[in-house]
Design an enzyme around this catalytic site. Structure first.
Site, PDB file in Angstrom:
ATOM      1  CD  GLU A  98      -3.043  -0.843  -0.036  1.00  0.00           C
ATOM      2  OE1 GLU A  98      -3.008   0.539  -0.388  1.00  0.00           O
ATOM      3  OE2 GLU A  98      -3.796  -1.702  -0.603  1.00  0.00           O
ATOM      4  CE1 TYR A 104      -6.202   3.540  -0.062  1.00  0.00           C
ATOM      5  CE2 TYR A 104      -3.571   3.709   0.064  1.00  0.00           C
ATOM      6  CZ  TYR A 104      -4.996   3.135  -0.245  1.00  0.00           C
ATOM      7  OH  TYR A 104      -4.860   1.842  -1.142  1.00  0.00           O
ATOM      8  CG  ASP A 142      -7.191   4.797  -4.205  1.00  0.00           C
ATOM      9  OD1 ASP A 142      -8.275   4.824  -4.458  1.00  0.00           O
ATOM     10  OD2 ASP A 142      -6.421   4.150  -4.531  1.00  0.00           O
TER      11      ASP A 142
END
Ligand code: SF4
Length: 355
Positions: free
Chosen positions: A39, A122, A140
């Protein structure tokens, strides 16, 4: 009652995701650590670019203890070419805290994740939902775009208030026990079909019947508020200065742009190679022009010219610099991708000139 996607939406989206999701190393062999690294790595990076970086990273640093123990230079070298090097540094800082305060594990808690270095809403939401299936959204740029189109919402997605509202919508729509898949499915829809730049592939979209932008013909103009970034331009002349088969480099300061990475010396402005050699007291006849190169950072663009210069063997490097070997340049010292053209020039030289 908060706005949410219709009841049938999640089922349709998840069925599509199950059949069409890309097979990626962090999805096929998941763990909280691998989810976290992927991520962070994929923010601002295309998946195709990120996969080899990810595989190399988890091969060298396969878990939180190894990440916590890694020297900063190792982290930066593994990150070389991805940009946003503070992310790599924050991975290391967070790993140290995880070892100290969380038994070497990522906490199964959104607020505790959010408190770690490098974790924004996020990243905390993505790790919490994907790794631990906690019912939190992960919103996102893809999800902002998809949500704006699905709801026909014309609010500026660059504004914090819009982001907060969209996070609330996704949070209210999470299906029980499938938060991670739902978040990933929305992102995957944005990456594969609901494309940016006004070109969504609505004809293949599994949730088209729920989409206002598609029904109203506004998919091409939504989302609202995409900003064009104005970047300052700097011209510089990059000097590849060889002496005794080594090249002159220095480490950049520990804070600011490209902090802690290595760089070639440079002169402000575009200076002809012969003139650059004269500035350094070298023979202008030995100077060679190199290809131009450009690199954009978030608010700055470098427009570079290059010069290959040769100094006599045995000269002392200027303060702060040192002469480095081919192996150091190639394998050890993290060099920003801004210099990839000049790095390639050096590595293409015969070993008799650079070793
Ligand atoms: Fe995006 Fe088109 Fe699907 Fe709507 S129908 S979500 S605009 S791809």
């Amino acid at each position: 009652m908060p706005v949410r996607f219709p009841d049938a939406f999640a089922g349709r989206l998840l069925t599509w995701y199950g059949r069409n999701r890309r097979r990626l190393p962090w999805r096929e062999d998941p763990s909280p650590y691998r989810t976290w690294i992927s991520e962070v790595m994929l923010q601002q990076t295309r998946v195709e670019t990120g996969v080899p970086y990810f595989e190399r990273f988890v091969r060298v640093l396969p878990d939180i203890p190894s990440l916590a123990a890694a020297p900063e230079e190792t982290l930066l070298k593994l990150w070389q070419g991805l940009g946003y090097y503070s992310r790599a540094r924050n991975l290391g800082k967070a790993a140290v805290i995880l070892m100290r305060d969380h038994g070497g594990r990522l906490p199964r808690d959104y607020a505790a994740l959010l408190a770690l270095p490098g974790f924004g809403e996020y990243t905390a939401g993505a790790v919490a939902s994907i790794a631990f299936d906690l019912p939190v959204p992960a919103v996102d740029g893809n999800v902002l775009r998809v949500t704006a189109r699905l709801l026909g919402d014309r609010r500026d997605i660059g504004k914090a208030a819009t982001k907060a509202a969209f996070r609330g919508i996704v949070a209210a729509s999470l299906p029980s026990g499938r938060a991670g898949d739902f978040n990933q499915a929305l992102m995957e829809l944005g990456a594969l079909l609901c494309l940016p730049s006004g070109a969504p592939l609505c004809g293949r979209c599994p949730v088209r019947e729920f989409c206002r932008a598609s029904a109203e013909g506004t998919a091409g103009v939504l989302p609202a508020g995409r900003k064009t970034v104005r970047r300052r331009t700097e011209r510089k002349t990059v000097l590849l200065l060889l002496s005794g088969g080594r090249v002159l480099l220095r480490r950049r300061p520990g804070s600011g742009l490209l902090a802690g990475l290595w760089e070639f010396p440079s002169l402000e402005g575009w200076i002809p190679p012969g003139e650059a050699a004269s500035v350094l007291g070298l023979d202008p006849a030995s100077a060679r022009a190199l290809p131009p190169a450009g690199h954009s950072f978030s608010h700055l663009t470098w427009l570079m010219r290059g010069a290959l210069l040769e100094a006599p063997a045995g000269v002392s490097p200027p303060p702060g610099f040192r002469f480095c070997s081919r192996r150091e340049l190639d394998e050890e010292l993290p060099l920003p991708s801004a210099f990839s053209v000049y790095r390639a020039v050096l590595l293409s030289l015969p070993p008799s000139r650079f070793h």
